[in-house]
Write an enzyme that holds these catalytic residues in place. Structure first.
Site, PDB file in Angstrom:
ATOM      1  N   THR A 152       0.827  -1.204   0.000  1.00 13.80           N
ATOM      2  CA  THR A 152       0.000   0.000   0.000  1.00 13.80           C
ATOM      3  C   THR A 152       0.860   1.253   0.000  1.00 13.80           C
ATOM      4  O   THR A 152       0.581   2.214  -0.726  1.00 13.80           O
ATOM      5  CB  THR A 152      -0.959   0.007   1.208  1.00 13.80           C
ATOM      6  OG1 THR A 152      -1.700  -1.215   1.211  1.00 13.80           O
ATOM      7  CG2 THR A 152      -1.921   1.174   1.157  1.00 13.80           C
ATOM      8  N   CYS A 153       1.922   1.248   0.789  1.00 12.85           N
ATOM      9  CA  CYS A 153       2.813   2.414   0.836  1.00 12.85           C
ATOM     10  C   CYS A 153       3.491   2.612  -0.511  1.00 12.85           C
ATOM     11  O   CYS A 153       3.566   3.736  -1.018  1.00 12.85           O
ATOM     12  CB  CYS A 153       3.862   2.236   1.939  1.00 12.85           C
ATOM     13  SG  CYS A 153       3.166   2.079   3.592  1.00 12.85           S
ATOM     14  N   ALA A 154       3.969   1.542  -1.092  1.00 16.91           N
ATOM     15  CA  ALA A 154       4.615   1.614  -2.404  1.00 16.91           C
ATOM     16  C   ALA A 154       3.626   2.131  -3.447  1.00 16.91           C
ATOM     17  O   ALA A 154       3.975   2.968  -4.291  1.00 16.91           O
ATOM     18  CB  ALA A 154       5.155   0.245  -2.799  1.00 16.91           C
TER      19      ALA A 154
END
Length: 165
Positions: A59-61
């Site tokens: 999700t962060c990526a």
């Protein structure tokens, strides 16, 4: 403190994001070359602070990739991707992905950014990392929009954040 969840399990941050209309808290973060970046360095530009736990999660990526794509089309706007990842890991990720429209900044050294922005996770397995949040800062350093993502594995509402510019 903000009450958020991690895969449905309650966790908390140490505080709340800055209030809309307030001056953005000052910060000193570490860039990929290990030099410091301060809020005042970006004065005169609109800022999207894309705050998240770690680039080592999908999700962060995905949020960094999405904001990198959007940033190429924004005028007078800089996207600062902020986590507690080491600057080397941030640079490696962006290099491998070919992402050059975002600026990665690390809060690894002292964690002061997370504390002053109320984004440090206080409880649960991600304690001491940053929560997933968006803060928009105008050219004069005033907070114009915030979004604390309630479920940490969910992506932020990009459209709403971009509209706030």
């Amino acid at each position: 403190m903000a009450k958020i969840t991690l895969k449905g399990n309650p966790i908390e941050t140490i505080g709340k994001l800055p209030k809309v209309g307030s001056k953005a808290p000052k910060f000193s973060l570490i860039k990929a070359d290990l030099s410091k970046a301060k809020l005042k360095d970006f004065r005169g530009s609109k800022l999207i602070l894309n705050i998240f736990p770690s680039l080592d999660t999908g999700t962060c990526a995905a949020s960094v990739r999405r904001f990198n794509k959007e940033a190429g089309e924004l005028e007078n706007t800089k996207v600062l991707c902020i986590s507690r990842d080491l600057p080397f890991a941030q640079a490696r990720f962006c290099g491998a992905e070919g992402l050059d429209n975002v600026i990665t900044l690390s809060d690894f050294a002292k964690g002061k950014f997370g504390k002053s922005y109320g984004a440090t996770i206080k409880t649960g397995p991600l304690a001491n990392l940053l929560s997933r949040a968006i803060v928009i800062v105008d050219e004069e350093g005033k907070v114009t929009y915030t979004q604390q993502v309630p479920e940490i594995v969910d992506e932020p509402n990009y459209e709403e954040a971009l509209k706030a510019l």
